[in-house]
Design a protein around this motif. Structure first.
Motif, PDB file in Angstrom:
ATOM      1  N   ALA A  88      40.058 -68.832  44.431  1.00 48.46           N
ATOM      2  CA  ALA A  88      39.169 -68.538  43.303  1.00 48.46           C
ATOM      3  C   ALA A  88      39.823 -68.919  41.975  1.00 48.46           C
ATOM      4  O   ALA A  88      39.187 -69.525  41.101  1.00 48.46           O
ATOM      5  CB  ALA A  88      38.791 -67.061  43.314  1.00 48.46           C
ATOM      6  N   ARG A  89      41.084 -68.562  41.828  1.00 49.40           N
ATOM      7  CA  ARG A  89      41.791 -68.891  40.578  1.00 49.40           C
ATOM      8  C   ARG A  89      41.956 -70.398  40.413  1.00 49.40           C
ATOM      9  O   ARG A  89      41.874 -70.912  39.294  1.00 49.40           O
ATOM     10  CB  ARG A  89      43.145 -68.197  40.568  1.00 49.40           C
ATOM     11  CG  ARG A  89      43.071 -66.691  40.383  1.00 49.40           C
ATOM     12  CD  ARG A  89      44.417 -66.026  40.606  1.00 49.40           C
ATOM     13  NE  ARG A  89      44.363 -64.593  40.298  1.00 49.40           N
ATOM     14  CZ  ARG A  89      45.323 -63.734  40.651  1.00 49.40           C
ATOM     15  NH1 ARG A  89      46.399 -64.163  41.315  1.00 49.40           N
ATOM     16  NH2 ARG A  89      45.204 -62.454  40.345  1.00 49.40           N
ATOM     17  N   ARG A  90      42.176 -71.099  41.500  1.00 56.61           N
ATOM     18  CA  ARG A  90      42.313 -72.558  41.442  1.00 56.61           C
ATOM     19  C   ARG A  90      40.993 -73.225  41.084  1.00 56.61           C
ATOM     20  O   ARG A  90      40.943 -74.125  40.226  1.00 56.61           O
ATOM     21  CB  ARG A  90      42.796 -73.074  42.791  1.00 56.61           C
ATOM     22  CG  ARG A  90      43.004 -74.587  42.853  1.00 56.61           C
ATOM     23  CD  ARG A  90      43.042 -75.061  44.297  1.00 56.61           C
ATOM     24  NE  ARG A  90      41.727 -74.926  44.950  1.00 56.61           N
ATOM     25  CZ  ARG A  90      41.548 -74.980  46.269  1.00 56.61           C
ATOM     26  NH1 ARG A  90      42.568 -75.132  47.074  1.00 56.61           N
ATOM     27  NH2 ARG A  90      40.322 -74.860  46.767  1.00 56.61           N
ATOM     28  N   ASP A  91      39.896 -72.779  41.731  1.00 57.90           N
ATOM     29  CA  ASP A  91      38.603 -73.429  41.529  1.00 57.90           C
ATOM     30  C   ASP A  91      37.921 -73.012  40.234  1.00 57.90           C
ATOM     31  O   ASP A  91      37.084 -73.755  39.712  1.00 57.90           O
ATOM     32  CB  ASP A  91      37.677 -73.128  42.710  1.00 57.90           C
ATOM     33  CG  ASP A  91      38.094 -73.835  43.988  1.00 57.90           C
ATOM     34  OD1 ASP A  91      39.033 -74.674  43.928  1.00 57.90           O
ATOM     35  OD2 ASP A  91      37.492 -73.562  45.044  1.00 57.90           O
ATOM     36  N   HIS A  92      38.257 -71.825  39.721  1.00 62.85           N
ATOM     37  CA  HIS A  92      37.601 -71.305  38.508  1.00 62.85           C
ATOM     38  C   HIS A  92      38.674 -70.761  37.568  1.00 62.85           C
ATOM     39  O   HIS A  92      38.772 -69.553  37.337  1.00 62.85           O
ATOM     40  CB  HIS A  92      36.591 -70.221  38.885  1.00 62.85           C
ATOM     41  CG  HIS A  92      35.656 -70.625  39.988  1.00 62.85           C
ATOM     42  ND1 HIS A  92      34.631 -71.529  39.807  1.00 62.85           N
ATOM     43  CD2 HIS A  92      35.620 -70.271  41.300  1.00 62.85           C
ATOM     44  CE1 HIS A  92      33.994 -71.707  40.950  1.00 62.85           C
ATOM     45  NE2 HIS A  92      34.571 -70.955  41.864  1.00 62.85           N
TER      46      HIS A  92
END
Length: 213
Positions: A88-92
């Motif tokens: 989640a942190r990588r994609d957003h």
């Protein structure tokens, strides 16, 4: 299963399938449909309640959190799986995500204007549902909103494989909307709306919209 066992199994399972799951749901909200419409209704209800932060609990790879943000909601995500939070942190990267459990969320009393839990309560045993909904009620401000999506039915099973063929060991509980509604009322919520998706099909789902009294 003991509480510690199913929590550990669920965390490890979603760590294992995090990348495959993210690949499967990526783009799921890109086209118009009931899922996007339900999120729009929820976003409108949050604004009508005065706005403020919203917790997406069981956020997975963050695609729903991101859609809420696109709708103008100050949304952040919480998930049991560190692997999911990493994705989640990588994609957003512009959004807030943190590891946590809905069985004991680190949310102060009356700290959020809304809670969304899409397909995450399905992993919680019946005996723990009232406590989880009690945590939600405590975290939501008076007049704030709660939005649930879950599988409909009367069965429970252990999912042993998924999302790219990876091994899993995660409980999946299907429940009738009237049962969930009763739990919500006992927790102090007023149920305002219900929507069934594919009610006659093998993969029926239900939306519930509720408000803290």
């Amino acid at each position: 299963m003991e509480t510690e066992d199913w929590l550990t199994d669920t965390r490890v399972s979603y760590d294992t399938v995090a990348e495959g799951y993210a690949d499967q749901v990526r783009g799921a909200l890109a086209r118009p449909g009931y899922l996007r419409a339900a999120l729009t209704l929820f976003a409108d209800a949050v604004r009508e309640a005065g706005g403020g932060p919203v917790a997406d609990i069981g956020c997975g790879p963050g695609h729903v959190t991101a859609q809420l943000h696109a709708l103008g909601v100050d949304a952040f995500g919480i998930d049991l799986s560190p692997g999911m939070i990493d994705v989640a942190r990588r994609d957003h990267p512009g959004l807030r995500f943190e590891v946590g459990s809905m069985t004991d969320p680190a949310l102060p009393a009356a700290s959020v204007s809304g809670v969304l839990a899409w397909q995450s309560l399905i992993h919680i045993p019946d005996g723990d549902i009232p406590a989880v909904l009690g945590h939600f009620h405590r975290a939501v401000r008076p007049g704030g909103v709660l939005h649930l999506l879950f599988h409909v039915g009367d069965t429970s099973r252990v999912k042993t494989e998924g999302y790219g063929g990876h091994p899993m060991r995660v409980p999946v509980h299907r429940r009738r909307p009237e049962r969930m509604t009763a739990w919500l009322r006992e927790a102090g919520f007023t149920v305002e709306a219900q929507l069934l998706l594919d009610p006659d099909g093998p993969a029926a789902q239900a939306f519930l919209f509720a408000r803290r009294d």
